[in-house]
Design an enzyme around this catalytic site. Structure first.
Site, PDB file in Angstrom:
ATOM      1  CG  ASN A   1     -36.987 -50.103  -3.691  1.00 59.29           C
ATOM      2  OD1 ASN A   1     -36.025 -50.393  -3.924  1.00 59.29           O
ATOM      3  ND2 ASN A   1     -36.931 -48.869  -2.749  1.00 59.29           N
TER       4      ASN A   1
ATOM      5  CB  THR B   1     -31.427 -49.548  -2.898  1.00 59.25           C
ATOM      6  OG1 THR B   1     -32.184 -48.723  -2.307  1.00 59.25           O
ATOM      7  CG2 THR B   1     -30.820 -48.810  -4.210  1.00 59.25           C
TER       8      THR B   1
ATOM      9  CD  GLU C   1     -36.075 -36.785 -11.598  1.00 61.50           C
ATOM     10  OE1 GLU C   1     -36.036 -38.244 -11.737  1.00 61.50           O
ATOM     11  OE2 GLU C   1     -37.115 -36.511 -10.961  1.00 61.50           O
TER      12      GLU C   1
ATOM     13  CG  ASN D   1     -33.898 -35.159  -6.126  1.00 65.39           C
ATOM     14  OD1 ASN D   1     -34.973 -35.524  -5.059  1.00 65.39           O
ATOM     15  ND2 ASN D   1     -32.811 -36.009  -6.294  1.00 65.39           N
TER      16      ASN D   1
ATOM     17  CB  ALA E   1     -28.005 -49.269   4.820  1.00 62.20           C
TER      18      ALA E   1
ATOM     19  CB  THR F   1     -28.967 -44.327   5.091  1.00 64.77           C
ATOM     20  OG1 THR F   1     -30.279 -43.468   5.581  1.00 64.77           O
ATOM     21  CG2 THR F   1     -28.127 -44.407   6.346  1.00 64.77           C
TER      22      THR F   1
ATOM     23  CG  HIS G   1     -36.644 -49.299   3.006  1.00 68.86           C
ATOM     24  ND1 HIS G   1     -36.151 -49.831   3.946  1.00 68.86           N
ATOM     25  CD2 HIS G   1     -35.942 -48.322   2.475  1.00 68.86           C
ATOM     26  CE1 HIS G   1     -34.990 -49.281   4.367  1.00 68.86           C
ATOM     27  NE2 HIS G   1     -34.645 -48.369   3.471  1.00 68.86           N
TER      28      HIS G   1
ATOM     29  CB  VAL H   1     -42.981 -39.615 -18.344  1.00 66.82           C
ATOM     30  CG1 VAL H   1     -43.650 -40.416 -19.123  1.00 66.82           C
ATOM     31  CG2 VAL H   1     -41.565 -39.538 -18.852  1.00 66.82           C
TER      32      VAL H   1
HETATM   33  P1  FAD Z   1     -36.185 -43.113  -6.873  1.00 65.21           P
HETATM   34  O1  FAD Z   1     -34.743 -42.867  -6.302  1.00 65.21           O
HETATM   35  O2  FAD Z   1     -37.062 -42.622  -5.818  1.00 65.21           O
HETATM   36  O3  FAD Z   1     -36.277 -42.090  -8.222  1.00 65.21           O
HETATM   37  C1  FAD Z   1     -37.437 -42.010  -8.892  1.00 65.21           C
HETATM   38  C2  FAD Z   1     -37.349 -40.492  -9.636  1.00 65.21           C
HETATM   39  O4  FAD Z   1     -38.438 -40.942 -10.680  1.00 65.21           O
HETATM   40  C3  FAD Z   1     -37.487 -39.632  -8.689  1.00 65.21           C
HETATM   41  O5  FAD Z   1     -36.482 -38.707  -9.116  1.00 65.21           O
HETATM   42  C4  FAD Z   1     -38.918 -38.984  -9.334  1.00 65.21           C
HETATM   43  O6  FAD Z   1     -38.970 -37.480  -9.442  1.00 65.21           O
HETATM   44  C5  FAD Z   1     -38.822 -39.658 -10.722  1.00 65.21           C
HETATM   45  N1  FAD Z   1     -40.363 -39.427 -11.168  1.00 65.21           N
HETATM   46  C6  FAD Z   1     -41.232 -39.637 -10.858  1.00 65.21           C
HETATM   47  N2  FAD Z   1     -42.523 -39.758 -11.771  1.00 65.21           N
HETATM   48  C7  FAD Z   1     -42.111 -39.423 -12.767  1.00 65.21           C
HETATM   49  C8  FAD Z   1     -42.604 -38.999 -14.202  1.00 65.21           C
HETATM   50  N3  FAD Z   1     -43.697 -39.182 -14.311  1.00 65.21           N
HETATM   51  N4  FAD Z   1     -41.605 -38.475 -15.006  1.00 65.21           N
HETATM   52  C9  FAD Z   1     -40.414 -38.439 -14.799  1.00 65.21           C
HETATM   53  N5  FAD Z   1     -39.677 -38.586 -13.632  1.00 65.21           N
HETATM   54  C10 FAD Z   1     -40.574 -39.231 -12.450  1.00 65.21           C
HETATM   55  N6  FAD Z   1     -32.306 -47.456   0.537  1.00 65.21           N
HETATM   56  C11 FAD Z   1     -31.422 -48.450   0.893  1.00 65.21           C
HETATM   57  O7  FAD Z   1     -31.374 -49.558   0.280  1.00 65.21           O
HETATM   58  N7  FAD Z   1     -30.425 -48.111   1.967  1.00 65.21           N
HETATM   59  C12 FAD Z   1     -30.751 -47.101   2.700  1.00 65.21           C
HETATM   60  O8  FAD Z   1     -29.710 -46.623   3.371  1.00 65.21           O
HETATM   61  C13 FAD Z   1     -31.601 -45.949   2.336  1.00 65.21           C
HETATM   62  N8  FAD Z   1     -31.847 -44.943   3.048  1.00 65.21           N
HETATM   63  C14 FAD Z   1     -32.702 -44.010   2.801  1.00 65.21           C
HETATM   64  C15 FAD Z   1     -32.624 -42.735   3.353  1.00 65.21           C
HETATM   65  C16 FAD Z   1     -33.465 -41.717   2.858  1.00 65.21           C
HETATM   66  C17 FAD Z   1     -33.307 -40.339   3.674  1.00 65.21           C
HETATM   67  C18 FAD Z   1     -34.410 -41.866   1.673  1.00 65.21           C
HETATM   68  C19 FAD Z   1     -35.222 -40.822   1.058  1.00 65.21           C
HETATM   69  C20 FAD Z   1     -34.304 -43.231   0.933  1.00 65.21           C
HETATM   70  C21 FAD Z   1     -33.432 -44.264   1.630  1.00 65.21           C
HETATM   71  N9  FAD Z   1     -33.529 -45.419   0.884  1.00 65.21           N
HETATM   72  C22 FAD Z   1     -32.624 -46.369   1.409  1.00 65.21           C
HETATM   73  C23 FAD Z   1     -34.314 -45.650  -0.165  1.00 65.21           C
HETATM   74  C24 FAD Z   1     -33.611 -45.709  -1.674  1.00 65.21           C
HETATM   75  O9  FAD Z   1     -33.303 -44.077  -1.695  1.00 65.21           O
HETATM   76  C25 FAD Z   1     -34.369 -46.274  -2.862  1.00 65.21           C
HETATM   77  O10 FAD Z   1     -34.509 -47.468  -2.467  1.00 65.21           O
HETATM   78  C26 FAD Z   1     -33.954 -45.946  -3.928  1.00 65.21           C
HETATM   79  O11 FAD Z   1     -33.487 -44.556  -4.331  1.00 65.21           O
HETATM   80  C27 FAD Z   1     -34.933 -46.245  -5.007  1.00 65.21           C
HETATM   81  O12 FAD Z   1     -34.437 -45.867  -6.622  1.00 65.21           O
HETATM   82  P2  FAD Z   1     -35.521 -45.769  -7.524  1.00 65.21           P
HETATM   83  O13 FAD Z   1     -34.417 -45.361  -8.686  1.00 65.21           O
HETATM   84  O14 FAD Z   1     -36.197 -46.872  -7.799  1.00 65.21           O
HETATM   85  O15 FAD Z   1     -36.462 -44.812  -7.208  1.00 65.21           O
END
Ligand code: FAD
Length: 531
Positions: free
Chosen positions: A491, A503, A36, A119, A130, A128, A457, A239
């Site tokens: 996504n 999500t 991370e 983070n 949802a 949120t 999204h 990475v």
């Molecule tokens: P992320 O949670 O974005 O995590 C990706 C991680 O990869 C990050 O921590 C990043 O630092 C890390 N990263 C990037 N590049 C590198 C690298 N090269 N090396 C190492 N680490 C790296 N979705 C919903 O479905 N419902 C909701 O109600 C909703 N509300 C939201 C409200 C807010 C305020 C926010 C910010 C987002 C919301 N979302 C919601 C979106 C949801 O949070 C995301 O769909 C979800 O977190 C995606 O998950 P993920 O694991 O694919 O990516």
């Protein structure tokens, strides 16, 4: 000699966490190392910052997630100071803009609100929560319905889905009743106003413990659990490259942001779940460049508003005593302003949009104290429609090898445009938002279309598809076409035009990918044992 597979997971959000958990569960000899780029915010890795009661601690956790805009914390991330440009958009708390206007900033004038979180837990520490199910044409048509149902249920289990959060709130009930009066007759059976499914665990005192990546990781972060012994989470580890020997992935090159040292970490499988912009960027930087990479970008155009609830209308469904009881209960948890979550889901053909209605005691912006509705005993709803964006090749993030961004990656440019087709649906949904507002009370913030990128999204930039025909990056099991040992998640895989929060759908897609990867790695391990 037996072979213990090593899996490298890039990104610690809900999707990387789902892969880590399912792969360790399915492969008794495997080890997972999760990298991370950002810092760990909470003692329990990946917890939702919404659960932090202390306002200063909560603000600090949000600031630590904001990469290039993170004030004091920026330096420890090894990121140069960004210039704050006057008039720039500010990102939602806990996130940072990609086009922040400083040195090494992305170029996204047509998608200015594009943001990410850096983070442990990713955006899943700030979301949120949802988690509506995709429906009708939102679903992927090359996955059969009975399998899809199983994938969604498994994903709901991982996310601690709760379909009746705050269902006993009298105010929430009043909101649903007024919306049903207005819209019920024109919506199909089962798709009328209802509670919004969320990720979290209701507590005995009526509050919610919101789910973050911690919920998905589950046993992997329980000290003493056998799965935890085979799991390692390395924060502040960026990475830089996915390494290959021919078409076979061999591991990742990782920079430790504390020491600035770079090392190669061998892996049998690499899972990239680093969000819908930074994942394709990492593939590009690694020389993995399918035609569709970064293209077919979609999100949800969002129209939002705030309404002061009308006491007379609400009193038809909730008594003053019930309101008093609700306000008293809420006063015990002032840190979390959300007290009831309702929605009207996507349905076809007549309601291809998704309405989210969040009841709150206060407005999300300071109101003029002279405003007649500045203090409203029945409170407010923050309410918005999410609409569809139809995928087109030309809506894309592209990468420039000749211009590096602040992290030293080929810089991003985002090109994006809403067409007549989207504008027609935005107009229709905005009319409905007006009707909903008028049914519930008085607008204190009129419906307005948010700038592109506001939904958070982002979809389509590594879409999955049934054939390697240049319109997809990954196969139906999330494996990158033509590269052995590389799985992508998030996504970005969603190939359809959707209106729901993505999500849950992305975790379901990850469940499918993880099951296939378990099969593949089990077969490889068996082969190496017999060899
Ligand atoms: P992320 O949670 O974005 O995590 C990706 C991680 O990869 C990050 O921590 C990043 O630092 C890390 N990263 C990037 N590049 C590198 C690298 N090269 N090396 C190492 N680490 C790296 N979705 C919903 O479905 N419902 C909701 O109600 C909703 N509300 C939201 C409200 C807010 C305020 C926010 C910010 C987002 C919301 N979302 C919601 C979106 C949801 O949070 C995301 O769909 C979800 O977190 C995606 O998950 P993920 O694991 O694919 O990516």
């Amino acid at each position: 000699m037996s072979h213990h597979p090593t899996i490298a997971v890039v990104g610690s959000g809900p999707i990387g966490s789902a892969y880590a958990r399912l792969l360790l569960k399915g492969l008794p000899d495997a080890r997972v190392i999760m990298f991370e780029a950002g810092p760990q915010l909470t003692a329990r890795p990946g917890e939702s910052v919404r659960n932090i009661a202390d306002p200063d601690e909560k603000a600090r956790a949000r600031e630590m997630s904001q990469g290039p805009q993170a004030g004091d914390h920026r330096e420890s991330l090894g990121i140069p100071a960004a210039t704050v440009v006057e008039g720039m958009f500010t990102a939602r708390q806990g996130t940072h803009l990609f086009d922040f206007g400083g040195d090494g900033s992305a170029h996204a004038p047509s998608f200015p609100a594009a943001a990410g979180a850096t983070n442990v837990g990713g955006q899943g520490a700030h979301w949120t929560c949802a988690i509506p199910r995709p429906a009708f044409s939102e679903k992927v048509d090359f996955i059969a319905d009975d399998e899809w149902e199983d994938l969604i249920r498994t994903a709901e289990g991982l996310l601690h889905a709760q379909s009746a959060a705050f269902a006993d709130s009298a105010v929430g009930r009043g909101i649903r009743s007024l919306l049903s009066e207005e819209f019920g007759a024109e919506l199909p059976e089962g798709y009328g106003p209802g509670t919004l499914p969320v990720a979290g665990d209701p507590q005995p005192d009526g509050t919610m413990r919101w789910a973050g990546a911690d919920a998905v990781l589950g046993p992997l972060i329980e000290p003493g659990d056998p799965l935890a012994e085979r799991f390692e989470l390395r924060d502040l580890s960026l990475v830089r490259r996915i390494e290959r020997d021919g078409e076979r992935v061999t591991g990742v090159t990782v920079e430790d942001l504390r020491t600035r040292e770079t090392a190669f970490v061998p892996a049998d499988l690499v899972v990239v779940a680093a969000d819908a912009f930074r994942s394709p960027q990492l593939l590009w930087a690694s020389g993995i460049r399918p035609t569709a990479l970064g293209h077919y970008l979609t999100e949800h155009p969002v129209v939002i508003s705030t309404v002061a609830l009308d006491g007379e209308q609400m009193a038809r469904y909730a008594t003053e005593d019930e309101l008093d009881a609700e306000l008293a209960r809420r006063a015990t948890n002032a840190a979390d302003p959300v007290a009831a979550v309702n929605r009207i889901p996507f349905s076809e053909p007549d309601h291809p949009y998704s309405l989210q209605v969040m009841y709150s005691e206060t407005t999300p912006f300071p109101m003029d104290p002279e405003h007649p509705l500045a203090t409203n005993r029945w409170g407010y709803v923050n309410m918005g429609y999410g609409m569809r964006k139809f995928p087109r090749y030309e809506d894309a993030v592209t990468f420039d090898d000749a211009e590096l961004d602040y992290r030293g990656f080929p810089n991003m440019t985002i090109e994006y445009e809403l067409t007549d087709r989207e504008h027609a649906e935005i107009d229709a949904a905005t009319d409905r938002l007006r009707r909903a507002g008028e049914a519930l009370g008085t607008f204190v913030a009129e419906p307005r279309l948010m700038p592109n990128g506001s939904s958070l999204h982002y979809q389509g930039t590594m879409r999955m598809g049934p054939a390697d025909d240049g319109t997809s990056v990954a196969d139906p099991w999330s494996r990158v076409w033509g590269v052995d040992g590389l799985v992508v998640g998030g996504n970005a895989l969603i190939p359809t035009a959707t209106a729901m929060n993505p999500t849950l759908m992305s975790v379901a897609i990850a469940v499918r990918g993880a099951r296939k990867a378990v099969e593949g790695l089990s077969a490889r391990t068996a082969a190496s044992v017999t060899a």
